[in-house]
Design a protein around this motif. Structure first.
Motif, PDB file in Angstrom:
ATOM      1  N   HIS A  73      44.303  39.193  49.086  1.00  0.00           N
ATOM      2  CA  HIS A  73      42.884  39.348  48.753  1.00  0.00           C
ATOM      3  C   HIS A  73      42.201  37.990  48.722  1.00  0.00           C
ATOM      4  CE1 HIS A  73      42.935  43.445  46.415  1.00  0.00           C
ATOM      5  NE2 HIS A  73      43.035  43.594  47.714  1.00  0.00           N
ATOM      6  N   MET A  84      36.295  41.342  45.471  1.00  0.00           N
ATOM      7  CA  MET A  84      37.519  41.061  46.190  1.00  0.00           C
ATOM      8  C   MET A  84      37.464  41.698  47.558  1.00  0.00           C
ATOM      9  SD  MET A  84      40.410  41.140  43.445  1.00  0.00           S
ATOM     10  CE  MET A  84      40.695  42.829  43.735  1.00  0.00           C
ATOM     11  N   HIS A 106      44.314  35.440  46.603  1.00  0.00           N
ATOM     12  CA  HIS A 106      45.434  35.800  45.738  1.00  0.00           C
ATOM     13  C   HIS A 106      46.240  36.932  46.360  1.00  0.00           C
ATOM     14  CE1 HIS A 106      41.887  38.135  44.602  1.00  0.00           C
ATOM     15  NE2 HIS A 106      42.718  39.137  44.365  1.00  0.00           N
ATOM     16  N   MET A 108      47.811  40.491  45.639  1.00  0.00           N
ATOM     17  CA  MET A 108      47.546  41.580  44.703  1.00  0.00           C
ATOM     18  C   MET A 108      48.747  42.529  44.692  1.00  0.00           C
ATOM     19  SD  MET A 108      44.380  41.988  43.400  1.00  0.00           S
ATOM     20  CE  MET A 108      45.191  41.813  41.851  1.00  0.00           C
ATOM     21  N   HIS A 151      41.296  38.026  37.647  1.00  0.00           N
ATOM     22  CA  HIS A 151      41.051  39.459  37.523  1.00  0.00           C
ATOM     23  C   HIS A 151      42.390  40.149  37.533  1.00  0.00           C
ATOM     24  CE1 HIS A 151      40.954  38.379  41.749  1.00  0.00           C
ATOM     25  NE2 HIS A 151      41.798  39.368  41.828  1.00  0.00           N
ATOM     26  N   HIS A 154      42.205  44.049  37.007  1.00  0.00           N
ATOM     27  CA  HIS A 154      41.232  44.920  37.657  1.00  0.00           C
ATOM     28  C   HIS A 154      41.962  46.142  38.178  1.00  0.00           C
ATOM     29  CE1 HIS A 154      42.724  42.377  40.831  1.00  0.00           C
ATOM     30  NE2 HIS A 154      42.460  43.328  41.663  1.00  0.00           N
TER      31      HIS A 154
HETATM   32 CU   LIG Z   1      42.634  41.273  44.148  1.00  0.00          CU
END
Ligand SMILES: [Cu+2]
Length: 157
Positions: A73, A84, A106, A108, A151, A154
């Motif tokens: 992401h 994102m 990042h 995920m 995050h 999330h």
């Molecule tokens: Cu993400």
């Protein structure tokens, strides 16, 4: 794979730091780390940097780990709202470093489903490169919350 023998020179160098690193061919992968998550988190975020010490570019085309879904992401800020977006691939030019860090790109890990990331855990993953192929790495879970909150919790996807 072309310069497979150069791998030996890198591996021989001892690391005194707490960080951990992986080298395959011309790719140097530094300190994969994942943030701790809340107990109810459905996903967690991982970070690392990849440096291309070769003279041809390579492209990160995917990542695998033992979760229902693992994606790359990026974080894009539009009108002060961080969103994102999914990255299909990320090219690393010769001499360049691709950095995954809080607030930006990042990894995920999705579908934690009641099994949060706790400090000290290790997460095995495989990076997939167009040329270098598959490289196994381990993400150390650390509490990164004192920095950018990121995050890590999330649950939107
Ligand atoms: Cu993400």
């Amino acid at each position: 794979m072309r310069k497979f023998m150069t791998l030996l020179a890198f591996v021989a160098a001892p690391s005194l730091a707490m960080s951990h690193e992986f080298t395959v061919g011309d790719l140097f992968i530094d300190h994969p780390v994942a943030n701790t998550t809340a107990a109810t988190a459905m996903s967690g975020a991982g970070y690392l940097s990849i440096t291309n010490n070769g003279d041809t570019s390579d492209t990160l085309i995917g990542i695998e780990a033992d979760f229902p879904r693992v994606m790359l992401h990026d974080t894009i800020v539009e009108n002060d709202i961080a969103k994102m977006s999914h990255i299909e691939a990320a090219e690393i030019a010769p001499g360049e470093t691709l950095t995954f860090a809080p607030g930006g790109k990042h990894v995920m890990f999705m579908g934690l489903d009641g099994d949060p990331f706790e400090a000290g855990e290790k997460i095995d993953a495989t990076l997939i490169f167009e040329k270098a192929g598959r490289i196994d790495v381990t993400f150390d879970v650390e509490d990164l919350s004192h920095g950018d909150a990121g995050h890590s919790d999330h649950s939107g996807h």
